[in-house]
Design an enzyme around this catalytic site. Structure first.
Site, PDB file in Angstrom:
ATOM      1  N   SER A   1      57.387  51.911  33.342  1.00  0.00           N
ATOM      2  CA  SER A   1      58.742  52.445  33.188  1.00  0.00           C
ATOM      3  C   SER A   1      58.821  53.654  32.262  1.00  0.00           C
ATOM      4  O   SER A   1      59.927  54.064  31.878  1.00  0.00           O
ATOM      5  CB  SER A   1      59.664  51.343  32.650  1.00  0.00           C
ATOM      6  OG  SER A   1      59.181  50.875  31.400  1.00  0.00           O
ATOM      7  N   GLU A   2      57.682  54.239  31.904  1.00  0.00           N
ATOM      8  CA  GLU A   2      57.673  55.303  30.896  1.00  0.00           C
ATOM      9  C   GLU A   2      58.643  56.441  31.200  1.00  0.00           C
ATOM     10  O   GLU A   2      59.359  56.910  30.311  1.00  0.00           O
ATOM     11  CB  GLU A   2      56.246  55.859  30.749  1.00  0.00           C
ATOM     12  CG  GLU A   2      55.323  55.016  29.884  1.00  0.00           C
ATOM     13  CD  GLU A   2      54.713  53.835  30.624  1.00  0.00           C
ATOM     14  OE1 GLU A   2      53.797  53.211  30.071  1.00  0.00           O
ATOM     15  OE2 GLU A   2      55.143  53.522  31.754  1.00  0.00           O
ATOM     16  N   VAL A   3      58.665  56.915  32.461  1.00  0.00           N
ATOM     17  CA  VAL A   3      59.535  58.061  32.760  1.00  0.00           C
ATOM     18  C   VAL A   3      61.009  57.723  32.566  1.00  0.00           C
ATOM     19  O   VAL A   3      61.797  58.583  32.155  1.00  0.00           O
ATOM     20  CB  VAL A   3      59.294  58.616  34.183  1.00  0.00           C
ATOM     21  CG1 VAL A   3      57.917  59.231  34.301  1.00  0.00           C
ATOM     22  CG2 VAL A   3      59.522  57.552  35.255  1.00  0.00           C
TER      23      VAL A   3
ATOM     24  N   VAL B   1      62.161  55.615  30.374  1.00  0.00           N
ATOM     25  CA  VAL B   1      62.375  55.590  28.924  1.00  0.00           C
ATOM     26  C   VAL B   1      62.428  57.012  28.375  1.00  0.00           C
ATOM     27  O   VAL B   1      63.136  57.289  27.417  1.00  0.00           O
ATOM     28  CB  VAL B   1      61.254  54.775  28.233  1.00  0.00           C
ATOM     29  CG1 VAL B   1      61.401  54.801  26.718  1.00  0.00           C
ATOM     30  CG2 VAL B   1      61.272  53.330  28.735  1.00  0.00           C
ATOM     31  N   GLY B   2      61.669  57.919  28.996  1.00  0.00           N
ATOM     32  CA  GLY B   2      61.684  59.321  28.600  1.00  0.00           C
ATOM     33  C   GLY B   2      60.463  59.783  27.852  1.00  0.00           C
ATOM     34  O   GLY B   2      60.542  60.711  27.036  1.00  0.00           O
TER      35      GLY B   2
END
Length: 247
Positions: A126-128, A130-131
């Site tokens: 989910s990194e993207v 989260v930013g």
């Protein structure tokens, strides 16, 4: 923060850090060191799982918000070292995904040779959403695990369950009963393969991935800069607050 016990010929490494086994520098360094020690001792087959209700819910974002750039400059190398240590472990590795395996938790699971998942466990990179960007080692591990579904998984930032997780390459099979017991059985079966043949074949399969990681000089410097920026810190502060509000 981790526990290691032997079950027959298999070592079972359990992440045990807080309620969701969130990854901070100390936990990641302990994982990398434990894998190095097991490698040196010729420990062979390995299962990794999480204590309680989660496998690992990813990076401890509170530590990132509180520590800023000084902390993330240590965190990014610690993430990469732990992922590489698992990915390059010479013996068979099986992830028993007993609960949420999110972001860094997903990557750690995907660094294993085999991944078994409980029916209700969520897994996703989910990194993207989260930013934050991926360290090179994390992205390459995910590319290896997910193959032609990697772009969907990494750019979409979704979480998956059950057969969807299997279809995307995030897991190999869904286990309805005791996922740790099933993982130990699978690791035991793989341990019957001659160790030198298994290690050599694994090294050959992973060599292109490791070459890309080694060639990407400078990329992680940019990743560290992005993780440690004021903009990212503010974004993570807002994200953590939204999670608290949902809770």
């Amino acid at each position: 923060m981790i526990e290691i016990r032997a079950t027959g010929a298999v070592q079972v490494l359990t992440l045990s850090s807080g309620s969701v086994n969130a990854q901070d520098v100390e936990l990641l360094e302990e994982v990398a060191l434990a894998l190095e020690d097991l490698t040196r001792s010729g420990a062979g087959a390995l299962v990794i799982t999480g204590a309680g209700r989660a496998f690992s819910a990813g990076v401890d974002l509170n530590r990132v918000v509180q520590g800023g750039a000084d902390y993330t400059d240590r965190l990014i190398p610690a993430l990469s070292d732990a992922f590489e240590a698992m990915f390059c472990y010479p013996g068979p590795t099986v992830a028993a995904i007993n609960g949420a395996a999110i972001a860094g938790g997903c990557v750690l699971a995907c660094a294993c040779d085999r991944r078994l998942i409980s029916p209700n466990a969520q897994i996703g990179a989910s990194e993207v959403r989260v930013g934050v960007p991926f360290p090179v080692a994390a992205l390459e591990v995910m590319r290896y695990a997910c193959g032609d579904r990697a772009e969907e998984v990494l750019l979409g930032g979704r979480t998956y369950r059950g057969t969807e997780a299997v279809e995307t390459g995030l897991a190999h099979r869904v286990v309805a009963d005791d996922v740790v017991e099933a993982a130990v059985a699978e690791a035991s079966d793989l341990a019957d393969i001659p160790a030198d043949a298994y290690r050599h074949t694994k090294d050959q399969l992973r060599a292109p991935v490791m070459a890309r990681i080694r060639e990407a000089v400078g990329v992680d410097a940019e990743v560290r800069q992005m993780w440690g920026s004021d903009e990212t810190r503010q974004r993570l502060t807002e994200y953590v607050q939204r999670l608290k509000n949902k809770g």
